[in-house]
Structure formats: C-alpha cells, structure tokens
Motif scaffolding. Structure first.
Motif, mmCIF file in Angstrom:
data_model
loop_
_atom_site.group_PDB
_atom_site.id
_atom_site.type_symbol
_atom_site.label_atom_id
_atom_site.label_comp_id
_atom_site.label_asym_id
_atom_site.label_seq_id
_atom_site.Cartn_x
_atom_site.Cartn_y
_atom_site.Cartn_z
ATOM 1 N N TYR A 33 -6.871 11.778 11.617
ATOM 2 C CA TYR A 33 -6.666 10.378 12.002
ATOM 3 C C TYR A 33 -6.634 10.222 13.519
ATOM 4 C CZ TYR A 33 -6.088 8.270 7.426
ATOM 5 O OH TYR A 33 -6.336 7.767 6.168
ATOM 6 N N ALA A 34 -5.953 11.128 14.212
ATOM 7 C CA ALA A 34 -5.881 11.063 15.677
ATOM 8 C C ALA A 34 -7.276 11.207 16.290
ATOM 9 C CB ALA A 34 -4.949 12.145 16.208
ATOM 10 N N ASN A 35 -8.093 12.108 15.756
ATOM 11 C CA ASN A 35 -9.449 12.293 16.270
ATOM 12 C C ASN A 35 -10.308 11.049 16.076
ATOM 13 O OD1 ASN A 35 -8.889 14.887 17.086
ATOM 14 N ND2 ASN A 35 -9.726 15.838 15.247
ATOM 15 N N ARG A 36 -9.982 10.250 15.065
ATOM 16 C CA ARG A 36 -10.714 9.007 14.822
ATOM 17 C C ARG A 36 -10.093 7.840 15.588
ATOM 18 N NH1 ARG A 36 -11.339 9.362 8.283
ATOM 19 N NH2 ARG A 36 -9.300 8.384 8.460
ATOM 20 N N GLY A 37 -9.037 8.122 16.366
ATOM 21 C CA GLY A 37 -8.377 7.068 17.134
ATOM 22 C C GLY A 37 -7.521 6.154 16.272
ATOM 23 N N GLU A 38 -7.075 6.667 15.114
ATOM 24 C CA GLU A 38 -6.272 5.882 14.187
ATOM 25 C C GLU A 38 -4.876 6.482 14.075
ATOM 26 O OE1 GLU A 38 -8.217 5.663 10.380
ATOM 27 O OE2 GLU A 38 -10.188 5.469 11.303
ATOM 28 N N SER A 39 -3.915 5.658 13.759
ATOM 29 C CA SER A 39 -2.556 6.131 13.507
ATOM 30 C C SER A 39 -2.471 6.604 12.067
ATOM 31 C CB SER A 39 -1.546 5.007 13.720
ATOM 32 O OG SER A 39 -1.566 4.582 15.051
ATOM 33 N N PHE A 40 -1.816 7.736 11.869
ATOM 34 C CA PHE A 40 -1.601 8.230 10.510
ATOM 35 C C PHE A 40 -0.485 7.405 9.890
ATOM 36 C CE2 PHE A 40 0.164 11.298 7.392
ATOM 37 C CZ PHE A 40 -0.991 11.447 6.624
ATOM 38 N N PRO A 41 -0.710 6.822 8.711
ATOM 39 C CA PRO A 41 0.312 5.968 8.092
ATOM 40 C C PRO A 41 1.586 6.737 7.742
ATOM 41 C CG PRO A 41 -1.822 5.768 6.973
ATOM 42 C CD PRO A 41 -1.932 6.902 7.933
ATOM 43 N N ASP A 42 2.715 6.061 7.883
ATOM 44 C CA ASP A 42 3.997 6.659 7.499
ATOM 45 C C ASP A 42 4.072 6.881 5.999
ATOM 46 O OD1 ASP A 42 4.962 6.722 10.105
ATOM 47 O OD2 ASP A 42 5.844 4.720 9.935
ATOM 48 N N GLN A 43 3.522 5.953 5.242
ATOM 49 C CA GLN A 43 3.518 6.046 3.788
ATOM 50 C C GLN A 43 2.113 6.393 3.302
ATOM 51 O OE1 GLN A 43 6.158 5.786 1.639
ATOM 52 N NE2 GLN A 43 7.334 5.824 3.528
ATOM 53 N N PRO A 44 1.975 7.420 2.483
ATOM 54 C CA PRO A 44 0.661 7.753 1.948
ATOM 55 C C PRO A 44 0.144 6.611 1.068
ATOM 56 C CG PRO A 44 2.360 9.117 0.949
ATOM 57 C CD PRO A 44 3.022 8.283 1.980
ATOM 58 N N ASN A 45 -1.179 6.566 0.916
ATOM 59 C CA ASN A 45 -1.776 5.556 0.052
ATOM 60 C C ASN A 45 -2.930 6.188 -0.735
ATOM 61 O OD1 ASN A 45 -4.145 5.470 1.742
ATOM 62 N ND2 ASN A 45 -3.007 4.170 3.163
ATOM 63 N N TRP A 46 -3.527 5.409 -1.605
ATOM 64 C CA TRP A 46 -4.594 5.924 -2.475
ATOM 65 C C TRP A 46 -5.805 6.380 -1.668
ATOM 66 C CZ3 TRP A 46 -2.829 7.323 -6.856
ATOM 67 C CH2 TRP A 46 -1.833 6.587 -7.496
ATOM 68 N N LYS A 47 -6.114 5.697 -0.586
ATOM 69 C CA LYS A 47 -7.261 6.078 0.252
ATOM 70 C C LYS A 47 -7.045 7.462 0.846
ATOM 71 C CE LYS A 47 -9.654 4.786 4.476
ATOM 72 N NZ LYS A 47 -9.036 5.211 5.697
ATOM 73 N N ILE A 48 -5.843 7.738 1.322
ATOM 74 C CA ILE A 48 -5.543 9.042 1.906
ATOM 75 C C ILE A 48 -5.691 10.138 0.855
ATOM 76 C CG2 ILE A 48 -3.692 10.481 2.865
ATOM 77 C CD1 ILE A 48 -2.730 7.962 4.354
#
Length: 93
Positions: A66-81
C-alpha cells in the motif's frame, strides 16, 4: 514455464479493485481455482505448501504494498484486501 529460470505468474482473475463483499471474494477464489486447473504450471505458487508460505509473506508485506502505491493501509481489513492477498500469494516470489 518454458525455461528453468522463468518464474510463474499471479492467478488470472477479474479486477480485485471491484471486490466489496464476501460473494466477490468467493468469485475471486473460484476464478483462481479455475485458472489453476487450466494452467497448473503457470502459477509461481501452485502447491498448497508454497501458496500458504507465500500467503504468510503476502500478509506481512501488505502495508508496504500500500505504501509503494502511495495509499494508506486501512486499520480495519476488508474484502478487497483479502482478495488482493489471495491473488498476491499465487505469484509472490
């Protein structure tokens, strides 16, 4: 794979960015199983042992992805992850 130095690939599935539900993850898993049946030598991690090892590493590597894509890793997992991680494990080297 055509030569001993060629690595495998990730599972060919529909866009995991569209995953939003348990049913979507189930679809991704079905697509992964279908792809593995059609292309058993194409995946990087085509055995259960290799897949599970790669799944463990993939789960650990997710925040960096996620960091390499410039995105924040969500605190709560989700179905997409979950779907991303399963596909990632199919081809993680």
């Amino acid at each position: 794979m055509s030569n001993p130095y060629e690595t495998g690939r990730f599972a060919a599935v529909s866009d995991v960015n569209q995953v939003a539900s348990r049913d979507d993850v189930a679809r991704v898993v079905r697509e992964m199983a279908d792809d593995l049946r059609r292309n058993p030598g194409a995946w990087e991690n085509s055995t259960l042992e290799r897949f599970l090892d790669a799944l463990s590493v993939s789960l650990t590597a997710l925040p960096n992805l996620y960091a390499n894509r410039g995105e924040s890793f969500p605190d709560q997992p989700n179905w997409k992850i979950l779907a991303e991680t399963l596909v990632m494990a199919s081809g993680y080297e």
